[in-house]
Write an enzyme that holds these catalytic residues in place. Sequence first.
Site, PDB file in Angstrom:
ATOM      1  N   ASP A 189      -3.090 -40.369  -1.693  1.00 11.33           N
ATOM      2  CA  ASP A 189      -3.465 -41.323  -2.736  1.00 11.33           C
ATOM      3  C   ASP A 189      -2.235 -42.148  -3.158  1.00 11.33           C
ATOM      4  O   ASP A 189      -1.103 -41.640  -3.101  1.00 11.33           O
ATOM      5  CB  ASP A 189      -4.004 -40.503  -3.928  1.00 11.33           C
ATOM      6  CG  ASP A 189      -4.782 -41.324  -4.924  1.00 11.33           C
ATOM      7  OD1 ASP A 189      -5.254 -42.412  -4.567  1.00 11.33           O
ATOM      8  OD2 ASP A 189      -4.945 -40.852  -6.078  1.00 11.33           O
ATOM      9  N   HIS A 190      -2.431 -43.383  -3.587  1.00  4.55           N
ATOM     10  CA  HIS A 190      -1.418 -44.204  -4.280  1.00  4.55           C
ATOM     11  C   HIS A 190       0.019 -44.061  -3.815  1.00  4.55           C
ATOM     12  O   HIS A 190       0.901 -43.723  -4.616  1.00  4.55           O
ATOM     13  CB  HIS A 190      -1.425 -43.865  -5.776  1.00  4.55           C
ATOM     14  CG  HIS A 190      -2.559 -44.509  -6.499  1.00  4.55           C
ATOM     15  ND1 HIS A 190      -2.658 -45.876  -6.673  1.00  4.55           N
ATOM     16  CD2 HIS A 190      -3.655 -43.967  -7.084  1.00  4.55           C
ATOM     17  CE1 HIS A 190      -3.756 -46.144  -7.338  1.00  4.55           C
ATOM     18  NE2 HIS A 190      -4.392 -44.999  -7.599  1.00  4.55           N
ATOM     19  N   GLY A 226      -7.506 -42.625 -15.954  1.00  4.15           N
ATOM     20  CA  GLY A 226      -7.468 -41.841 -17.188  1.00  4.15           C
ATOM     21  C   GLY A 226      -8.702 -42.092 -18.030  1.00  4.15           C
ATOM     22  O   GLY A 226      -9.722 -42.562 -17.526  1.00  4.15           O
ATOM     23  N   HIS A 279     -11.258 -46.953  -8.070  1.00  6.79           N
ATOM     24  CA  HIS A 279     -10.436 -45.912  -8.698  1.00  6.79           C
ATOM     25  C   HIS A 279     -10.875 -45.741 -10.151  1.00  6.79           C
ATOM     26  O   HIS A 279     -11.563 -46.588 -10.699  1.00  6.79           O
ATOM     27  CB  HIS A 279      -8.965 -46.331  -8.657  1.00  6.79           C
ATOM     28  CG  HIS A 279      -8.347 -46.219  -7.296  1.00  6.79           C
ATOM     29  ND1 HIS A 279      -7.244 -45.471  -7.040  1.00  6.79           N
ATOM     30  CD2 HIS A 279      -8.712 -46.739  -6.105  1.00  6.79           C
ATOM     31  CE1 HIS A 279      -6.920 -45.545  -5.762  1.00  6.79           C
ATOM     32  NE2 HIS A 279      -7.811 -46.323  -5.162  1.00  6.79           N
ATOM     33  N   SER A 301     -13.451 -41.313 -13.448  1.00  7.52           N
ATOM     34  CA  SER A 301     -13.683 -40.407 -14.589  1.00  7.52           C
ATOM     35  C   SER A 301     -14.183 -41.216 -15.774  1.00  7.52           C
ATOM     36  O   SER A 301     -13.572 -42.231 -16.121  1.00  7.52           O
ATOM     37  CB  SER A 301     -12.381 -39.703 -14.999  1.00  7.52           C
ATOM     38  OG  SER A 301     -11.983 -38.785 -14.031  1.00  7.52           O
ATOM     39  N   THR A 304      -8.986 -37.300 -13.513  1.00 13.87           N
ATOM     40  CA  THR A 304      -8.859 -36.854 -14.910  1.00 13.87           C
ATOM     41  C   THR A 304      -9.907 -35.825 -15.335  1.00 13.87           C
ATOM     42  O   THR A 304      -9.564 -34.778 -15.885  1.00 13.87           O
ATOM     43  CB  THR A 304      -8.910 -38.090 -15.847  1.00 13.87           C
ATOM     44  OG1 THR A 304      -7.866 -38.974 -15.460  1.00 13.87           O
ATOM     45  CG2 THR A 304      -8.733 -37.693 -17.295  1.00 13.87           C
TER      46      THR A 304
HETATM   47  P1  13P Z   1      -9.247 -40.947 -12.888  1.00  8.24           P
HETATM   48  O1  13P Z   1      -8.108 -40.016 -13.209  1.00  8.24           O
HETATM   49  O2  13P Z   1      -9.476 -41.942 -13.973  1.00  8.24           O
HETATM   50  O3  13P Z   1     -10.474 -40.193 -12.510  1.00  8.24           O
HETATM   51  O4  13P Z   1      -8.797 -41.815 -11.632  1.00  8.24           O
HETATM   52  C1  13P Z   1      -8.425 -41.161 -10.458  1.00  8.24           C
HETATM   53  C2  13P Z   1      -7.911 -42.119  -9.457  1.00  8.24           C
HETATM   54  O5  13P Z   1      -8.277 -43.266  -9.418  1.00  8.24           O
HETATM   55  C3  13P Z   1      -6.951 -41.575  -8.460  1.00  8.24           C
HETATM   56  O6  13P Z   1      -6.508 -42.535  -7.565  1.00  8.24           O
END
Ligand code: 13P
Length: 297
Positions: A80-81, A179, A206, A209, A231
């Site tokens: 990820d990222h 978040g 993304h 949550s 999150t």
């Molecule tokens: P959340 O923490 O808001 O669920 O987002 C997760 C995310 O996008 C990880 O790349």
Amino acid sequence: MLCSTRELLETSRRNVYAIGAFNIYNLEGVRAVVDSAEANFSPVMLQIHPSALSYGGTGLVALCLEAARASTVPISVHLDHSTSEKAIRAALDAGMKSIMADGSHLPYAENLAFTKAMTQLAHARGAAIEAEIGRISGTEDGLTVAEKEAKMTDPVQAVEFVKATGVDALAVTIGNVHGEYKSEPRLDFKRLAAIRAAVDVPLVLHGASGLPPATIAQSIQLGVCKFNVNTEVRQAYVSNLAQSLQNSPLKDLLDVMQSGIDAMQAVITDKLELFGSTHKQHLHQSPYADMLAASAV
Ligand code: 13P
């Protein structure tokens, strides 16, 4: 079974549902994701953030790859990222075949150059690349509408970016945040529809949550076929651990860990249902299926 992200996303897009990509940090997280997916006959993605990768190293990647291989459902393992070439090379060396090269913090031209270089690197190693234009922030509080819009994905730029970089999937910014959402999430569906009409790679959202069910459903209808979730699962885990230890500090550690897994699983199962991926396992095919069938004859 270990699957490619490309296959997972193309199949879900064709059949109008989405793949849940859940961030994991340890064995309990991996078990929660895999157990939920298997119980619901759902494809899924195990996602490792670069900070989790520097903590867990190649052992964490090996754990995810092995869990995917041993599973009865299609699973891919994704970085990820990632903002650095070093982390991307480390992930590729550890056997990961799915990477997010995140240059979204850079000015557009630099993001494009970074993403293009990382896509060439990943493709040469048989891996797929997700990238992002626009900028997702932790929270949108304090920004004017114009400031928010300036950070969103521009459909015209998206076409050029996908063509110039050769990425396999595009993460869009349409009002989603990482978040907690501090107020009712409002996604720019008009923008999403324009992006969908303009680019032909799978789209990723993304910050899933806290998105209401109707928002998730509409996003899928408009072409999103991967949702990233972190999150809510993390919160369920941490608050369960805190409660377990407060209730009985000397509890057997295995019971504490199992209880944490159960708490994460409840959230993950709920998400798989919202994403429409439950009972879709049969639609996916392992990239190795042909090879296995041939060697069985
Ligand atoms: P959340 O923490 O808001 O669920 O987002 C997760 C995310 O996008 C990880 O790349």
